[in-house]
Write an enzyme that holds these catalytic residues in place. Structure first.
Site, PDB file in Angstrom:
ATOM      1  N   VAL A  26       1.020  -1.220   0.472  1.00  0.00           N
ATOM      2  CA  VAL A  26       0.271   0.114  -0.141  1.00  0.00           C
ATOM      3  C   VAL A  26       1.545   1.333   0.016  1.00  0.00           C
ATOM      4  CG1 VAL A  26      -1.562   1.023   2.225  1.00  0.00           C
ATOM      5  CG2 VAL A  26      -1.879  -1.141   0.685  1.00  0.00           C
ATOM      6  N   GLU A  27       2.337   0.867   1.027  1.00  0.00           N
ATOM      7  CA  GLU A  27       2.511   2.614   1.104  1.00  0.00           C
ATOM      8  C   GLU A  27       3.750   2.883  -0.777  1.00  0.00           C
ATOM      9  OE1 GLU A  27       2.885   4.702   2.972  1.00  0.00           O
ATOM     10  OE2 GLU A  27       1.525   3.691   4.608  1.00  0.00           O
ATOM     11  N   THR A  28       4.299   2.231  -0.977  1.00  0.00           N
ATOM     12  CA  THR A  28       5.114   2.781  -2.364  1.00  0.00           C
ATOM     13  C   THR A  28       5.015   0.949  -3.161  1.00  0.00           C
ATOM     14  OG1 THR A  28       7.101   1.153  -0.903  1.00  0.00           O
ATOM     15  CG2 THR A  28       6.560   3.492  -0.868  1.00  0.00           C
TER      16      THR A  28
END
Length: 364
Positions: free
Chosen positions: A144-146
């Site tokens: 989700v983050e990167t």
């Protein structure tokens, strides 16, 4: 900040700080052909009296060279794009869980997550043994983050943090609180750069100043980042092992309980339902199973034996009916990474989707 760590932890802490700059420097190449019209360029803070006074105060508070702090902050630039990106959604904008979910639980991200898990199977298993955090949660966070390191940000961290410290949009309902938070992050960033004798203009990250594959803010980096691959440095941009260990360490630090589900299905008994009371604590687990069900929430199976408090999590779907789950203390821990139930559910469901793809791939 928590109390300073003593004796045996000092060396580990300094090692993490020393790697802070090096890891951030290793992030993917940022701006190319930057010119005066670039959204990554703006007015320097050297001429801003408020910022320079803050630099003096911070240097005094931290026992640092005021000339160095002033010079570092003076070269930071106010980026209007960063301020715009931090603006809240317009009033009346409806939240939509299914639309939000579709951005993260989708084929490209699932395939990338499957490769990341397969490539780092042993490390994920070791992190679960040492910290109690299952692989699907760690994999969900990084995805989700990167997108597993594909999008780590191209903003200079010092520009982003300075902009949000001194030019946080006044229209935001929590502008003063958020500006104070970002000044704390800017302070930690500058302290770390000075301790490691690193160039504060080099690290790149998100428009909020988050860095590396797990998008750690400076305070999280100094507190939770660890060397998990044994090379005596912390690299959250280039070392999947360090990323995995650091994310798992973060969750353990915020109280992750091994073996506890993140949430349970929930329905309602219309005759006894007091939804306002159930939603009042928001995502904070507050109700025992008995008090939860007494207010009209209907649980079944293992949920009825849950030993801790629960929260009613509402996920709005625009003009369509909302969805609900009963969130546990572990669900709340996921929201400590990003204070949003939508974010937490996206992390959980992406991790589950990758785990299901891995099971299907192995034919079991």
């Amino acid at each position: 900040m928590r109390p300073a760590l003593k004796s045996l932890l000092v060396i580990a802490t300094m090692a993490a700080l020393a790697a802070f700059a090096g890891t951030a420097h290793a992030q993917k190449p940022g701006r190319k052909n930057v010119n005066a019209a670039s959204p990554y360029r703006g007015e320097p803070y050297a001429a801003r009296e408020e910022a320079m006074q803050w630099a003096e105060d911070m240097a005094s508070r931290r026992g640092m060279d005021p000339g160095w702090v002033r010079a570092a902050l003076g070269r930071a630039q106010m980026l209007p794009l960063v301020a715009r990106l931090m603006q809240p959604a317009p009033n009346g904008t409806a939240k939509n869980w299914q639309a939000y979910r579709s951005r993260f639980v989708e084929p490209v991200r699932i395939a990338a997550g499957l490769k990341f898990w397969n490539d780092n199977e042993a490390t994920l298993a070791r992190a679960e043994r040492e910290f109690g955090v299952p692989p699907e949660i760690v994999v969900g966070i990084i995805g989700v983050e990167t997108l597993y390191g594909q999008h780590m940000g191209n903003f200079r961290v010092i520009d982003a943090l300075a902009t949000l410290s001194f030019d946080f949009p006044a229209s935001h309902p929590r502008a003063a609180e958020r500006a104070k938070y970002f000044r704390g992050e800017l302070e930690q960033f500058l302290v770390t750069q000075r301790v490691t004798n690193a160039d504060p203009l080099r690290p790149l990250g998100s428009y909020a100043g988050a860095m590396g594959m797990p998008q750690f803010m400076p305070s999280s980096w100094s507190r939770w980042a660890i060397d998990f691959d044994g090379d005596l440095r912390v690299d959250l941009a280039g070392s999947p092992a360090d990323v995995i260990g650091s994310v798992a360490n973060y969750f353990k630090g915020y109280g992750w309980q091994p073996g506890m589900p993140t949430h349970y299905p929930v329905s309602f008994n219309p005759e006894t339902l007091d939804k306002d009371a159930l939603l009042a604590p928001d995502i904070l687990p507050t109700f025992s199973v008995e008090s939860f069900t007494a207010k009209g929430a209907v649980l079944s199976g293992p949920a009825l034996e849950h030993p801790g408090p629960l929260a009613l999590i509402e996920l709005q779907n625009g003009d369509n009916p909302p969805e609900y789950v009963a969130g546990t203390e572990n669900f709340y821990v996921v929201t400590r990474y990003n204070w949003s139930s939508y974010y937490a559910m996206a992390v959980i469901e992406l991790g589950r989707a990758v785990k299901a793809a891995r099971t299907a791939e192995r034919g079991s």
